[in-house]
Design a protein around this motif. Sequence first.
Motif, PDB file in Angstrom:
ATOM      1  N   MET A   1      16.793  43.960  64.786  1.00 34.31           N
ATOM      2  CA  MET A   1      15.502  43.821  64.127  1.00 34.31           C
ATOM      3  C   MET A   1      15.297  44.970  63.150  1.00 34.31           C
ATOM      4  SD  MET A   1      12.940  42.680  67.202  1.00 34.31           S
ATOM      5  CE  MET A   1      13.305  44.150  68.175  1.00 34.31           C
ATOM      6  N   LEU A   2      14.821  44.667  61.977  1.00 37.83           N
ATOM      7  CA  LEU A   2      14.530  45.716  61.018  1.00 37.83           C
ATOM      8  C   LEU A   2      13.281  46.492  61.408  1.00 37.83           C
ATOM      9  CD1 LEU A   2      15.306  43.811  57.707  1.00 37.83           C
ATOM     10  CD2 LEU A   2      16.617  45.676  58.710  1.00 37.83           C
ATOM     11  N   ASP A  12      10.489  51.281  61.784  1.00 46.00           N
ATOM     12  CA  ASP A  12      10.791  50.367  60.694  1.00 46.00           C
ATOM     13  C   ASP A  12      12.011  50.894  59.947  1.00 46.00           C
ATOM     14  OD1 ASP A  12      10.181  48.085  59.071  1.00 46.00           O
ATOM     15  OD2 ASP A  12       9.470  49.464  57.528  1.00 46.00           O
ATOM     16  N   PHE A  13      13.097  50.123  59.973  1.00 44.84           N
ATOM     17  CA  PHE A  13      14.304  50.581  59.292  1.00 44.84           C
ATOM     18  C   PHE A  13      14.036  50.734  57.811  1.00 44.84           C
ATOM     19  CE2 PHE A  13      18.276  49.896  56.986  1.00 44.84           C
ATOM     20  CZ  PHE A  13      19.055  50.891  57.557  1.00 44.84           C
ATOM     21  N   SER A  14      14.469  51.880  57.249  1.00 42.30           N
ATOM     22  CA  SER A  14      14.270  52.156  55.833  1.00 42.30           C
ATOM     23  C   SER A  14      15.530  51.855  55.032  1.00 42.30           C
ATOM     24  CB  SER A  14      13.848  53.611  55.624  1.00 42.30           C
ATOM     25  OG  SER A  14      13.722  53.918  54.251  1.00 42.30           O
ATOM     26  N   HIS A  15      16.580  52.658  55.222  1.00 41.71           N
ATOM     27  CA  HIS A  15      17.793  52.449  54.441  1.00 41.71           C
ATOM     28  C   HIS A  15      18.903  53.330  54.979  1.00 41.71           C
ATOM     29  CE1 HIS A  15      15.914  55.981  52.608  1.00 41.71           C
ATOM     30  NE2 HIS A  15      17.031  56.251  51.929  1.00 41.71           N
ATOM     31  N   ILE A  70      16.956  63.795  50.055  1.00 39.74           N
ATOM     32  CA  ILE A  70      16.767  62.398  50.444  1.00 39.74           C
ATOM     33  C   ILE A  70      15.270  62.137  50.460  1.00 39.74           C
ATOM     34  CG2 ILE A  70      17.171  60.629  52.182  1.00 39.74           C
ATOM     35  CD1 ILE A  70      19.574  62.215  53.149  1.00 39.74           C
ATOM     36  N   GLY A  71      14.784  61.448  49.439  1.00 37.99           N
ATOM     37  CA  GLY A  71      13.370  61.138  49.349  1.00 37.99           C
ATOM     38  C   GLY A  71      12.975  60.004  50.278  1.00 37.99           C
ATOM     39  N   PRO A  72      11.690  59.676  50.308  1.00 38.62           N
ATOM     40  CA  PRO A  72      11.209  58.636  51.227  1.00 38.62           C
ATOM     41  C   PRO A  72      11.493  57.218  50.759  1.00 38.62           C
ATOM     42  CG  PRO A  72       9.392  59.515  49.938  1.00 38.62           C
ATOM     43  CD  PRO A  72      10.591  60.342  49.587  1.00 38.62           C
ATOM     44  N   VAL A  73      11.907  57.058  49.499  1.00 32.30           N
ATOM     45  CA  VAL A  73      12.141  55.735  48.933  1.00 32.30           C
ATOM     46  C   VAL A  73      13.637  55.432  48.943  1.00 32.30           C
ATOM     47  CG1 VAL A  73      11.873  54.282  46.892  1.00 32.30           C
ATOM     48  CG2 VAL A  73      10.118  55.974  47.464  1.00 32.30           C
ATOM     49  N   ASN A 337      11.688  54.760  59.699  1.00 31.82           N
ATOM     50  CA  ASN A 337      10.342  55.317  59.606  1.00 31.82           C
ATOM     51  C   ASN A 337       9.581  55.028  60.888  1.00 31.82           C
ATOM     52  OD1 ASN A 337      10.650  56.190  56.896  1.00 31.82           O
ATOM     53  ND2 ASN A 337      10.220  54.123  56.160  1.00 31.82           N
ATOM     54  N   LYS A 338       8.907  56.051  61.414  1.00 32.35           N
ATOM     55  CA  LYS A 338       7.994  55.835  62.530  1.00 32.35           C
ATOM     56  C   LYS A 338       6.615  55.601  61.929  1.00 32.35           C
ATOM     57  CE  LYS A 338       6.459  57.672  66.984  1.00 32.35           C
ATOM     58  NZ  LYS A 338       6.380  58.857  67.878  1.00 32.35           N
TER      59      LYS A 338
END
Length: 349
Positions: A1-2, A12-15, A70-73, A337-338
């Motif tokens: 699950m992402l 939530d999986f980011s990248h 490593i930015g948040p995006v 991301n939490k």
Amino acid sequence: MLTTIAAGRVFDFSHAVGRGGGSGMGFNRAVALALGEGDTVYVLNRGAEQIKDVPWNRTQVGTRVGKFTIGPVPGDEEFVADISRPGDGPGELIWPAGLALDSQENVYVTDEWFNRVFIFDKDGTFLCHWGAAGSGDGEFNGPSGIAIDQQDVLYIVDARNHRVQKFTKDGEFLTKWGSLGSAAGQFNAPWGITIDQQGNVYVADHKNHRVQKFTSEGEFVSQFGSYGTGKRQLNRPSDVAVDPDGDVYVCDWANHRVQVFGPDGKFVTSLLGDAQELSKWARMSLETNPGAMKRRREVPNLEREWRFAFPTGVVFDAKHSRLIVSDTQRNRLQIYNKVKNYQQAARTI
């Protein structure tokens, strides 16, 4: 699950970040992580020996500390510099295992081969090393995990001496605790270590398949985990991180997952790896080889590629409320991301 929702938490999986590489925009068996100022992330690469029966100091490749932002995006990551290199010269590494930063963002690396701690400044200049092989106070037999508290006191896991040692930042021995065994406060080849916001110390007790929690003076507080593949169980845990909420993240190394526990040690959930999209740098490499891209599209199921393969290091980035995991055998980082105040979408028929 992402997106994983469990016990009031949302991950939530980011990248993913990275690709295989001996230098620059890539990793070679990334085993430890540390967070610097801003979006800076340091990644310790253990590297590999390339040619059989040729001395290691002539064939070791990829051994270094990589410095990145490593930015948040997703896609907002940049290579900054490589620190150190493989070898037995001044400031060179052979079997690096642990990584930590002091208050000045000096970089501390433990090396199991040399039984030393190497120190670099944040620009990568080698400053000094200290440590020697042995079992006496201040000596090492396979130093692995390292953590530094707010007073710049060092906690170093002395793996094959089955103990934790404390030092000043200049290498002056302060105290120690632990011995070989499975009772509370004992260890069997411990590996990773972290310190929470209250100064408590958590140790990944690798061959005892558990995590132990101590005060800063080494007094046993609690433990969780046991051998197995089920919920709350661990198989050779390699690292541990704690977030500001007190949730504990454990690299369940041989089970290829990250286990999440609450502050009370109760099991929350498992993260298995969700890198369904290639990282920016991996995609750049693949796009240079049209044949490889075509073959990749012929694979019936890529799910195995999404998942962790022997994840070894983990940190929690409180600034961005995200978990960063070194997905070691896949030469990448996976980021979750939490999420606070998550609103679930309404179900539709």
